[in-house]
Design an enzyme around this catalytic site. Structure first.
Site, PDB file in Angstrom:
ATOM      1  N   GLU A 145       5.261  85.810  34.532  1.00  0.00           N
ATOM      2  CA  GLU A 145       6.392  85.792  35.451  1.00  0.00           C
ATOM      3  C   GLU A 145       6.079  85.126  36.785  1.00  0.00           C
ATOM      4  OE1 GLU A 145       9.452  86.888  34.745  1.00  0.00           O
ATOM      5  OE2 GLU A 145       8.832  87.385  32.713  1.00  0.00           O
ATOM      6  N   LYS A 212      16.516  68.083  36.587  1.00  0.00           N
ATOM      7  CA  LYS A 212      16.378  69.484  36.980  1.00  0.00           C
ATOM      8  C   LYS A 212      14.932  69.837  37.291  1.00  0.00           C
ATOM      9  CE  LYS A 212      20.189  71.898  34.678  1.00  0.00           C
ATOM     10  NZ  LYS A 212      20.524  72.867  33.616  1.00  0.00           N
TER      11      LYS A 212
END
Length: 453
Positions: A145, A212
């Protein structure tokens, strides 16, 4: 929602357009569109519109933003005689010549995935040394994460390396770093050029040819990011020597998606040669398949990239929210985050695409034979077509979130034939539910599996 009525500003006030020109290093506004080019250094594409009314501000700035970036296919990117990695981003041949003539070493900051470094680290080091490149290599992992922290770590090291923000692009090697480095580069001194070198089939087709950048945030995929394309995307199929599952993952997430949305020929190519492409991992094979393997690999990747660029280039900043490339991406991000790390990105995308094929069939957009061909192709590419965590609750929540962030419309891409698609906004809950029941009945992993109805 009511209609927005726009007033005619010219009827209530005067509107004057000024061009912006540079004279002896100073920018000045000039009235009118006809400018004598001999009297100025250059003319900007930007304009200033001066409008004097009771309510309007005194002026409006119109400043077009233009990006030029190269998508280059090459072979042997780490061959010391191949200068594409160092100079392939430069669009002006005279600039390349000047770079080579300057009597100082080339400097590059390189970010490379740890797993990729295990395979290509020695070749990369040899390449940089052979070309006398002053470099710093940051090896890191994007698992887990902590991707935002990874971006901050990259920024800290780039700052210490003191990269020139115009002439020394950051090089990102590895799927996970294409978008993270892009985000870091967009933040460092407001925009530092960067180069993407994908090492998986998924990023080869998708992440390296778009604009992106991003990292995961608040348990959502790519929630933080910007639209900043790379100076260049350097594509070398020899890098995509990853495990078979990752090849299958790339086939689903981008290649099969573009086939279903835009190109029947690509679908039929995957339908016929999918097993061979998996066996050879898109590499030349002189034993079992011969020359046909690299021919099919080259054809498939070129069609996939071309169709992807057709969709992305006119809509780089996603001003138009009707996007065929969103097929498979309405619900899969929530599924992927929910079961992390058991599903790869492309696997989650394919599970959604499989369900949406049933939605299309339920809507009368696909024939039964077409539906079966698509599902069979997915299975032949060794892709999952069902998952127990892909529930009606997840579908409803994801589509509700979609409404919030897509201008109040769901904008659902659906196949209307093999290689054809349209955007739909009125698919009823009843259709979604009936499709879900049939999807579970026909594709659930075992006969005694239950589904949330």
């Amino acid at each position: 929602m009511g209609k927005v009525h726009e007033g005619n500003s010219d009827a209530k006030g005067k509107k004057t357009e000024f061009s912006l020109v540079r004279v002896k290093g100073t920018w000045k506004s000039k009235l009118g569109k006809k400018i004598n080019k001999d009297t100025v250094d250059c003319i900007s594409a930007a304009k200033i519109h001066e409008s004097i009314t009771d309510r309007a501000p005194p002026g409006t700035v119109v400043s077009p933003i233009t990006f030029t970036y190269k998508v280059t296919e090459t072979h042997g990117l780490l061959d010391p005689s191949n200068d594409t990695l160092l100079l392939g981003h430069i669009t002006d041949p005279t600039a390349v010549w000047r770079t080579l003539k300057i009597n100082k070493p080339i400097r590059r900051f390189v970010v490379i995935d740890q797993e990729v470094f295990k395979i290509y680290g020695p070749k990369l080091t040899e390449y940089l040394e052979a070309n006398h490149v002053v470099s710093q290599e940051l090896g890191s992992s994007t698992t887990g994460e902590q991707v935002l922290e990874t971006a901050l770590k990259i920024l800290d090291d780039v700052n210490n390396f003191a990269s020139d923000r115009r002439t020394e692009p950051i090089i990102a090697i590895g799927e996970g770093f294409c978008r993270i480095v892009g985000l870091a580069a967009s933040l460092y001194r407001r925009r530092t050029p960067y180069i993407r070198v994908p090492t998986t089939l998924l990023s080869y087709i998708d992440a390296s040819v778009g604009a992106k950048t991003g990292v995961n945030f608040a348990n959502c995929k790519n929630k933080l990011g910007a639209y900043i394309p790379p100076a260049a995307a350097l594509l070398d199929l020899s890098f995509t020597t990853v495990p078979r599952r990752h090849i299958s993952n790339g086939l689903a997430a981008e290649m099969l998606k573009m086939a279903l949305m835009k190109h029947r020929g690509l679908f039929e190519l995957l339908e016929e040669h999918g097993c061979m492409l998996l066996d050879t991992k898109f590499q030349a094979d002189n034993t079992l398949y011969g020359h046909s393997s690299i021919k099919a690999a080259s054809q498939a990747t070129r069609i996939a990239i071309t169709t992807m660029l057709e969709e992305l280039a006119p809509n780089l900043w996603e001003d138009d929210l009707n996007r065929l490339v969103d097929f498979g991406h309405l619900i899969s991000p929530a599924l992927e985050m929910k079961v992390l790390p058991s599903l790869l990105n492309g696997e989650a995308v394919n599970i959604e695409m499989s369900y949406m094929v049933y939605v299309s069939h339920e809507c009368g957009l696909l024939m039964e034979e077409e539906k079966q061909r698509i599902i069979s192709c997915m299975v032949g590419l060794e892709l999952p077509v069902w998952h127990e965590e892909f529930t009606m609750e997840l579908i409803q929540k994801s589509l509700q979130d979609r409404l919030k962030h897509s201008g109040g419309l769901v904008r659902m891409p659906l196949p209307v034939g093999l290689g054809e698609a349209e955007i739909f906004n009125n698919t009823s809950f009843d259709i979604l539910h009936r499709a879900y029941i049939k999807w579970c009945e026909e594709l659930s992993v075992s006969s005694d599996s239950t589904c949330d109805v």
